[in-house]
Design a protein around this motif. Structure first.
Motif, PDB file in Angstrom:
ATOM      1  N   LYS A   1      40.968  45.405  32.887  1.00 19.39           N
ATOM      2  CA  LYS A   1      41.005  46.759  33.449  1.00 19.39           C
ATOM      3  C   LYS A   1      40.849  46.810  34.962  1.00 19.39           C
ATOM      4  CE  LYS A   1      39.059  49.042  29.414  1.00 19.39           C
ATOM      5  NZ  LYS A   1      37.990  49.920  28.938  1.00 19.39           N
ATOM      6  N   TYR A   2      40.417  45.721  35.582  1.00 22.35           N
ATOM      7  CA  TYR A   2      40.109  45.759  37.007  1.00 22.35           C
ATOM      8  C   TYR A   2      40.203  44.368  37.609  1.00 22.35           C
ATOM      9  CZ  TYR A   2      35.610  44.107  35.267  1.00 22.35           C
ATOM     10  OH  TYR A   2      34.635  43.387  34.635  1.00 22.35           O
TER      11      TYR A   2
ATOM     12  N   HIS B   1      42.387  48.533  40.113  1.00 21.70           N
ATOM     13  CA  HIS B   1      41.023  49.051  40.208  1.00 21.70           C
ATOM     14  C   HIS B   1      40.199  47.891  40.747  1.00 21.70           C
ATOM     15  CE1 HIS B   1      42.119  52.604  37.956  1.00 21.70           C
ATOM     16  NE2 HIS B   1      42.610  51.843  36.995  1.00 21.70           N
TER      17      HIS B   1
ATOM     18  N   ILE C   1      36.584  46.074  42.091  1.00 19.79           N
ATOM     19  CA  ILE C   1      35.132  45.989  42.150  1.00 19.79           C
ATOM     20  C   ILE C   1      34.817  44.921  43.189  1.00 19.79           C
ATOM     21  CG2 ILE C   1      33.012  45.354  40.955  1.00 19.79           C
ATOM     22  CD1 ILE C   1      34.317  46.337  38.353  1.00 19.79           C
TER      23      ILE C   1
ATOM     24  N   THR D   1      43.471  54.897  41.997  1.00 21.45           N
ATOM     25  CA  THR D   1      42.729  53.747  41.481  1.00 21.45           C
ATOM     26  C   THR D   1      41.274  53.828  41.938  1.00 21.45           C
ATOM     27  OG1 THR D   1      43.420  52.416  43.382  1.00 21.45           O
ATOM     28  CG2 THR D   1      44.743  52.228  41.393  1.00 21.45           C
ATOM     29  N   SER D   2      40.439  53.054  41.275  1.00 26.64           N
ATOM     30  CA  SER D   2      39.005  53.060  41.565  1.00 26.64           C
ATOM     31  C   SER D   2      38.636  51.951  42.539  1.00 26.64           C
ATOM     32  CB  SER D   2      38.210  52.872  40.278  1.00 26.64           C
ATOM     33  OG  SER D   2      38.444  53.929  39.387  1.00 26.64           O
TER      34      SER D   2
ATOM     35  N   GLU E   1      31.854  48.824  35.760  1.00 26.06           N
ATOM     36  CA  GLU E   1      32.849  48.995  34.699  1.00 26.06           C
ATOM     37  C   GLU E   1      32.798  50.411  34.125  1.00 26.06           C
ATOM     38  OE1 GLU E   1      31.573  45.830  32.146  1.00 26.06           O
ATOM     39  OE2 GLU E   1      32.910  44.362  33.101  1.00 26.06           O
TER      40      GLU E   1
ATOM     41  N   ILE F   1      34.478  52.834  36.524  1.00 25.59           N
ATOM     42  CA  ILE F   1      35.942  52.763  36.438  1.00 25.59           C
ATOM     43  C   ILE F   1      36.440  53.525  35.217  1.00 25.59           C
ATOM     44  CG2 ILE F   1      37.868  51.184  35.987  1.00 25.59           C
ATOM     45  CD1 ILE F   1      36.507  49.227  37.943  1.00 25.59           C
ATOM     46  N   ASP F   2      35.772  53.363  34.081  1.00 19.40           N
ATOM     47  CA  ASP F   2      36.155  54.093  32.865  1.00 19.40           C
ATOM     48  C   ASP F   2      36.014  55.602  33.047  1.00 19.40           C
ATOM     49  OD1 ASP F   2      36.748  51.715  31.549  1.00 19.40           O
ATOM     50  OD2 ASP F   2      34.797  51.609  30.535  1.00 19.40           O
TER      51      ASP F   2
ATOM     52  N   GLU G   1      36.055  57.309  35.900  1.00 22.28           N
ATOM     53  CA  GLU G   1      37.064  57.799  36.839  1.00 22.28           C
ATOM     54  C   GLU G   1      38.437  57.880  36.172  1.00 22.28           C
ATOM     55  OE1 GLU G   1      36.893  55.512  40.467  1.00 22.28           O
ATOM     56  OE2 GLU G   1      35.289  56.782  41.246  1.00 22.28           O
TER      57      GLU G   1
END
Length: 110
Positions: A8-9, A37, A39, A68-69, A96, A99-100, A102
């Motif tokens: 996911k990122y 995304h 981090i 995007t985050s 995490e 991100i979910d 957002e």
């Protein structure tokens, strides 16, 4: 810098202790990561100043405009001293979750 792509990122961890040097390196790679995304994991860095974290505000805003985050992991500062637009969390689990959350907000049109 270490770049690790997850489902996911993408998580990016600086190799050096210089935040300014890492920021410059990240800016150079950002074009290829603009749809990811991100981090940014500063959990291993012990002495980061608020001014150094604030450098990432512009990158965070660009990511939000792209849908995007952009989340920073660091747990050794007072979150109230940071700009609201910059998301800083203390753990990877919270990053995490952010991100979910957002993604849900974007799906709902917020």
């Amino acid at each position: 810098m270490n770049i690790s792509k997850k489902e996911k990122y993408t998580i990016i961890t600086p190799k050096s202790n210089s935040v300014n040097e890492f920021y410059t390196q990240l800016e150079g790679k950002l074009n290829s990561l603009k749809e990811e995304h991100l981090i940014i994991d500063f959990s291993e860095n012990l002495n980061i100043k608020i001014e150094e974290i604030a450098l990432f505000l512009k990158l965070s805003e660009v990511h939000k405009q792209n849908g995007t985050s952009f989340v920073l992991i660091y747990d050794n500062l007072d979150i109230d001293d940071l700009p609201e637009e910059l998301i800083v969390v203390p753990t990877i689990t919270e990053a995490e979750d952010t991100i979910d959350m957002e993604a849900i907000e974007r799906d709902l049109g917020f």
